[in-house]
Motif scaffolding. Structure first.
Motif, PDB file in Angstrom:
ATOM      1  N   ASP A 233      37.322  28.510 -15.504  1.00  0.00           N
ATOM      2  CA  ASP A 233      37.292  27.049 -15.501  1.00  0.00           C
ATOM      3  C   ASP A 233      37.024  26.518 -16.913  1.00  0.00           C
ATOM      4  O   ASP A 233      36.001  26.810 -17.507  1.00  0.00           O
ATOM      5  CB  ASP A 233      36.173  26.601 -14.552  1.00  0.00           C
ATOM      6  N   ASP A 237      35.009  21.458 -13.992  1.00  0.00           N
ATOM      7  CA  ASP A 237      34.975  20.747 -12.706  1.00  0.00           C
ATOM      8  C   ASP A 237      34.790  21.712 -11.526  1.00  0.00           C
ATOM      9  O   ASP A 237      34.890  21.317 -10.369  1.00  0.00           O
ATOM     10  CB  ASP A 237      36.233  19.885 -12.516  1.00  0.00           C
ATOM     11  N   GLN A 239      36.651  23.864 -10.358  1.00  0.00           N
ATOM     12  CA  GLN A 239      37.886  24.145  -9.643  1.00  0.00           C
ATOM     13  C   GLN A 239      38.855  24.705 -10.662  1.00  0.00           C
ATOM     14  O   GLN A 239      38.644  24.562 -11.863  1.00  0.00           O
ATOM     15  CB  GLN A 239      38.476  22.859  -9.056  1.00  0.00           C
ATOM     16  N   GLU A 244      44.591  26.471 -16.086  1.00  0.00           N
ATOM     17  CA  GLU A 244      43.385  27.281 -16.250  1.00  0.00           C
ATOM     18  C   GLU A 244      43.600  28.686 -15.718  1.00  0.00           C
ATOM     19  O   GLU A 244      43.152  29.666 -16.308  1.00  0.00           O
ATOM     20  CB  GLU A 244      42.198  26.629 -15.519  1.00  0.00           C
TER      21      GLU A 244
END
Ligand SMILES: [Ca+2]
Ligand SMILES: [Ca+2]
Ligand SMILES: [Ca+2]
Ligand SMILES: [Ca+2]
Length: 349
Positions: A233, A237, A239, A244
């Motif tokens: 990440d 965030d 997620q 990424e």
């Protein structure tokens, strides 16, 4: 020992214990798939004291790389021998056809997605059984006082450094490769995580299994997912976006085939992200999605994998695998090419 703040009550017993652990982890960390073990192994020291980066039957490795051998592992189970490059091709083909018959439970000479799903679950259970048995042996060997109740965490400076080097491609939260200290802290976190409260840094046999094989414990699986997300990440965030997930790790473009490797690395990860991990296809992989994806005992995943495995080799597009298709794509299923499939399929099956 800058690398470890460990409660040391006496040096000598710990040294013996550490030696034992290093020796044993060397064995334990070796994946059952020999061809990939060669590629992955690196120096012997890299594996000392570490839980394996690679877990049989799990989609991602601990460092966030795709498990290249996943399909072979869930197709062959613990029975990975007999398909080495130098094995006798005729015997390998016969062995593969025997496997085919076992997967084909309704004996209609075609493998359906349901049949493959059931097979994957069975083979995954086999890998788990193997993990349990290995862990038992290692636990007994590292149990410091031999009372069979618990083992204590004791990393070595060398192991920290080696891990850090081995995982140089994994970036920390600030874009730098993880330092030996960070690797050690991660390892310690994992040990704490495996240690049910009250936390005393001592692991029972079951907890030790969770430490070595987090994939089979719900709490540890969550922890492993968290670690992978943290490593990949970039915007914090918690997620993963596609960029990424497909960012190239540092140091992959060093050799002459760098570009090709990069291309296939990105292509494979993109496909995996879009088709399997991002289950609701919104372009974002949440921790929950990644956890589902990595859970080896998830039946829904097993069915998706089964469909994907069939699609790879399903030349006549009937959503089933025939013996000819499995033989033709033997490299995908077994890791080795079995030539002359067409000539031999009728005489051998
Ligand atoms: Ca069938
Ligand atoms: Ca992110
Ligand atoms: Ca999603
Ligand atoms: Ca077919």
């Amino acid at each position: 020992m800058a690398c470890g703040r460990v409660p040391l009550s006496g040096l000598a017993p710990h040294c013996l214990w550490l030696l034992g652990l290093i020796l044993l982890m060397d064995v334990s960390a070796r994946p059952a798939n020999h061809s990939s073990a060669r590629e992955r192994a690196g120096s012997k020291d890299e594996r000392e004291l570490l839980p394996p980066d690679h877990l049989n039957g799990v989609k991602l490795e601990m460092d966030g790389h795709l498990n290249k051998d996943f399909h072979q592992e869930v197709f062959l189970g613990k029975d990975m021998d007999g398909f080495e490059e130098d094995a006798e091709p005729r015997r390998s083909r016969r062995k593969l056809m025997v496997l085919f018959s076992k997967v084909d439970v309704n004996t209609d000479r075609r493998i359906s997605a349901k049949e493959m799903q059931r097979w994957i679950m069975e083979k995954t259970a086999e890998h788990f059984q193997e993990a349990v048995e290995e862990s038992k042996v290692h636990f007994r060997a590292v149990d410091p006082d031999g009372d069979g109740t618990s083992v204590r965490f004791l990393p070595s400076q060398a192991a920290c450094l080696r891990t850090s080097q081995a995982r140089a491609g994994v970036l920390g939260p600030h874009g730098d490769p993880l330092s030996a200290q960070e690797v050690l802290e991660n390892l310690k976190d994992r040990w704490y995580q495996a240690d049910s409260p009250p936390s005393d840094l001592l692991l029972t046999e079951d907890e030790f299994l969770s430490f070595l094989h987090p994939e089979h414990s719900r709490g540890m699986l969550k922890f492993m997912v968290k670690e992978i997300v943290r490593d990949l990440d970039q915007d914090g965030d918690k997620q993963l976006s596609l960029p990424e997930f497909i960012s190239l790790p540092v140091g992959t473009v060093e050799n002459q085939q760098g570009q090709d490797i990069d291309d296939s690395w990105v292509r494979d990860r993109k496909k995996e992200f879009e088709e399997l991990i991002d289950a609701n296809h919104d372009g974002i992989v949440t921790m929950a999605e990644l956890e589902d994806y990595m859970d080896p005992m998830n039946e829904y995943n097993a069915l998706n994998e089964a469909k994907q495995m069939i699609a790879i080799a399903d030349e006549n597009q009937n959503q089933h695998l025939e013996p000819e298709e499995v033989l033709k794509y033997s490299e995908f299923f077994t890791g080795s090419k079995l030539m002359d499939y067409a000539r031999n399929v009728h005489e051998e099956f």
